[in-house]
Design a protein around this motif. Structure first.
Motif, mmCIF file in Angstrom:
data_model
loop_
_atom_site.group_PDB
_atom_site.id
_atom_site.type_symbol
_atom_site.label_atom_id
_atom_site.label_comp_id
_atom_site.label_asym_id
_atom_site.label_seq_id
_atom_site.Cartn_x
_atom_site.Cartn_y
_atom_site.Cartn_z
ATOM 1 N N LYS A 165 -48.270 -1.576 14.842
ATOM 2 C CA LYS A 165 -47.057 -1.120 14.143
ATOM 3 C C LYS A 165 -47.105 -1.585 12.693
ATOM 4 O O LYS A 165 -47.569 -2.697 12.406
ATOM 5 N N LEU A 166 -46.580 -0.732 11.838
ATOM 6 C CA LEU A 166 -46.574 -1.033 10.404
ATOM 7 C C LEU A 166 -45.134 -1.154 9.920
ATOM 8 O O LEU A 166 -44.294 -0.312 10.231
ATOM 9 N N LEU A 167 -44.859 -2.226 9.164
ATOM 10 C CA LEU A 167 -43.548 -2.373 8.524
ATOM 11 C C LEU A 167 -43.730 -2.319 7.019
ATOM 12 O O LEU A 167 -44.385 -3.193 6.436
ATOM 13 N N LEU A 168 -43.161 -1.303 6.411
ATOM 14 C CA LEU A 168 -43.228 -1.190 4.950
ATOM 15 C C LEU A 168 -42.032 -1.934 4.355
ATOM 16 O O LEU A 168 -40.882 -1.634 4.681
ATOM 17 N N ALA A 169 -42.328 -2.905 3.493
ATOM 18 C CA ALA A 169 -41.255 -3.666 2.826
ATOM 19 C C ALA A 169 -41.680 -3.902 1.385
ATOM 20 O O ALA A 169 -41.594 -4.999 0.851
ATOM 21 N N ALA A 170 -42.144 -2.819 0.776
ATOM 22 C CA ALA A 170 -42.761 -2.934 -0.548
ATOM 23 C C ALA A 170 -41.759 -2.710 -1.665
ATOM 24 O O ALA A 170 -42.137 -2.680 -2.827
#
Lengths: 537, 131
Positions: A290-295
């Motif tokens: 799973k990928l969490l984008l928090a950019a």
């Protein structure tokens, strides 16, 4: 290729909170980050207060105006120019790796370890139920998340007239910091005129800040050194890099800095993340479940659009209009300046004309000293010498009100990614941000009402400064929350529409931006999304 | 005058004007480094004006007041601001920049200064007509 459970992109306030939630749940987490750090000034600032440094330290010019004089704005002042030399590292690599073009939107972005959190003003506000609903968030989920994040970062504040708007309802609050004379005099005047001001819709109180006023969890109490714009010596002010440093000691967390995430792809239940090394320009790939984008929402928009090769597709964007009002409290003219000034906001003044705790404007009130005289002198209509004579007399009375206005999206506020092979990322973000006449009128109305309210507290606004759209450093709404599983939208649990395992933990989903300090709500949302990612599918 | 010696004389001139004393060696060196920025490099006409200021220190107050009121972005004003920033961060001059308490009559002094400043600005405007 090794497959990790979760990849978190970005180490700012949202990335740090999401990663902490995942690591505490025991899953394997890899954080990919730009990772710029301050190699120029770290450790240079002596452990002394501002005036002692001014009196004793021969090398003080290095950190006050910069080894390369980067602290002196020579040309037109742009967003980020106000950063002091030791904070300028937040902007490293941004121009090359986050290209942006706009005639009317000037945001601040960062590839630093800790992201924009390195310059966070620490204000913590809890959005009201109506505000959360308008933003597309679940109020019940967020209430719990606020408390978890509050416990992690440490919050000081007071229960006063501003409590409905700040984070003062949280448990385990530390006492507010001591006000200097600028704040104390204004607050005294507010107390005297309180009933009239409340009738106008104004409520003043101590802000809730992610600032420790007692020693706790290895971080010291605030020491009143007035170096808040330069360093975080005693760690009293929360910075996301503290969380990342702690996580790096955990066996299930790995941090890779010096990379820019370009895109992702999903295949067979796995997510492949493609990055480019900042130093070698080499293409690197990592895989996760799973990928969490928090950019941060602008960068997340770049990554999502690039992943779908969606060039020239318009996405909405929201940013709080911001203005500041330099003001004077005549009673303090020429008075003895405090030995210990405070750089953080000392008071918050909320404007809630109908008492609904919705569409509230927020003013943060600061005193001025450690940013030094020359910054103001160049703006005065006087010669430098006479200007300084006036300024030193006015300094104890000088009060700055930073004013945020609530904001919604519109067809005139959008961004799109355009191909540009000359760029390291192969593209460039273009943004248009125009307020409607009605929105302009609302901002002007709020400014006028604030001027009136301050005047009734014997604080006189000298000028209104609108530094331009994007200068408020609050951005959201590029991938709005929605109930339908569509591309370029987020489901309520934070999952990116039309994907299996991609979540977005920054403010990209928020459909509405209250004027209240946004960061605390972003962090609470990041925790919430991380919990949802742990339980989803 | 070559550019190097001119910049040292310029800093000295600002320091005498602002603080009433000559600049120390370190401030001179820092000023030379700081004015290399593109936004502060002088045109030929501005160099002539600077040389005039150095030769005629009595004119600096008027030119400073004039630039403050009429020519806010003048490169010489930028360079004087840089000089001020360098002096402000030098502990040798701490006493000049330290916070002070002012008596009740100081406001009257400032009012007189403001009127004087206006007169100086107009004088400076006349001087600048020749450059």
């Amino acid at each position: 290729m090794e497959v990790v459970d979760y990849i978190v992109v970005g180490s700012g306030c949202t990335g740090a909170m999401a990663a902490q939630t995942l690591v505490e749940a025991g899953v394997q987490v890899l954080m990919l980050d730009g990772g710029a750090t301050d190699s120029k000034y770290a450790g240079k600032i002596p452990d002394k207060d501002y005036l002692t440094i001014k009196r004793d330290e021969p090398d003080q010019y290095e950190y006050f105006i910069g080894k390369d004089f980067e602290g002196i704005p020579f040309g037109q002042v742009k967003t980020g120019e106000h950063l002091t030399p030791p904070r300028k590292f937040m902007l490293n690599y941004v121009r090359e790796w986050m290209p942006m073009k706009s005639d009317n939107f000037f945001p601040l972005e960062s590839l630093a370890l800790g992201g924009l959190g390195n310059g966070w003003g620490l204000g913590c506000c809890i959005f009201s139920g109506d505000e959360l609903r308008a933003a597309g968030l679940n109020a019940a989920e967020m209430q719990g998340a606020y408390q978890v994040v509050g416990n992690r970062i440490g919050i000081s504040g007071s229960k006063d007239d501003a409590e409905p708007y700040t984070a003062a309802s949280l448990n385990d609050l530390m006492p507010s910091l001591r006000m200097d004379s600028t704040g104390a005099n204004l607050y005294q005047n507010y107390q005297r005129k309180k009933s009239g001001l409340n009738r106008m819709g104004f409520y003043m109180g101590r802000p809730s800040l992610a600032l420790q006023t007692v020693d706790r969890n290895g971080r010291k109490a605030y020491q009143y050194k007035d170096l808040d714009f330069y360093c975080d010596q005693d760690k009293s002010a929360y910075r996301p890099s503290f969380t990342i440093d702690e996580l790096r000691n955990k066996p299930n967390f790995r941090y890779i800095g010096g990379v820019v995430v370009l895109k992702f792809g999903e295949d067979d239940g796995l997510v492949t993340v493609t990055c480019r090394s900042i130093e070698t320009k080499e293409i690197l790939t990592y895989q996760c479940r799973k990928l969490l984008l928090a950019a941060s929402c602008l960068s997340t928009a770049r990554i999502v659009l690039r992943s779908y090769s969606a060039y020239e597709v318009r996405l909405p964007v929201i940013s709080n209009p911001y203005s500041y009002l330099p003001a004077l409290q005549p009673y303090l003219l020429g008075k003895d300046a405090d030995a210990h000034k405070v750089g953080f906001a000392q008071l918050s003044l909320f404007y809630d004309p109908d008492g609904s705790n919705m569409n509230v404007a927020m003013g943060s009130i600061y005193s001025y000293r450690s940013l030094m005289a020359f910054h103001i002198l160049k703006e005065t209509p006087l010669g430098i010498k006479t200007g300084f004579r006036f300024l030193e007399y006015m300094m104890p009375a000088f009060t700055i009100v930073g004013l945020f206005h609530p904001e919604r999206g519109s067809a005139q506020k959008f961004l799109a990614l355009h191909k540009d092979p000359r760029r390291l990322t192969g593209d460039e973000l273009r943004v248009n941000y125009t307020l409607s006449e009605e929105e302009d009128r609302r901002v002007n109305h709020n400014e006028r009402e604030y001027s009136k309210a301050l005047r009734s507290m014997n604080c006189f606004v000298m000028k209104k400064i609108n530094p331009g759209q994007g200068s408020g450093i609050h951005y959201a709404g590029t991938l709005p929350f929605s109930d339908s599983n569509e591309r370029f939208h987020l489901l309520r649990n934070g999952k990116l529409g039309n994907t299996q395992n991609i979540f977005v933990a920054d403010g990209s989903g928020f459909n509405y931006l209250p004027a209240k300090g946004l960061t605390f709500s972003l962090m609470a949302n990041a925790h919430r999304v991380a919990l949802n990612a742990l339980t989803a599918g | 005058m070559n550019e190097l010696s001119l910049s040292r004389q310029e800093m000295n001139c600002y320091c005498r004007y602002l603080l009433g004393k000559a600049a120390d060696e370190r401030s001179l060196q820092l000023f030379e480094g700081a004015i290399q920025h593109e936004a502060t490099i002088l045109s030929d006409d501005e160099i002539i004006l600077l040389e005039f200021m150095i030769r005629n220190p009595w004119s600096i107050g008027s030119i400073d007041a004039c630039m403050g009121l009429f020519f806010h972005n003048h490169r010489l004003r930028k360079r004087m601001t840089i000089a001020f920033a360098i002096l402000e961060t030098n502990p040798m001059y701490f006493d000049f920049f330290r916070p002070r308490v002012f008596g009740p009559t100081y406001f009257l002094n400032l009012s007189v200064s403001a009127v004087k400043e206006l007169f100086m600005a107009l004088t400076g405007r006349i001087i600048l007509l020749f450059f």
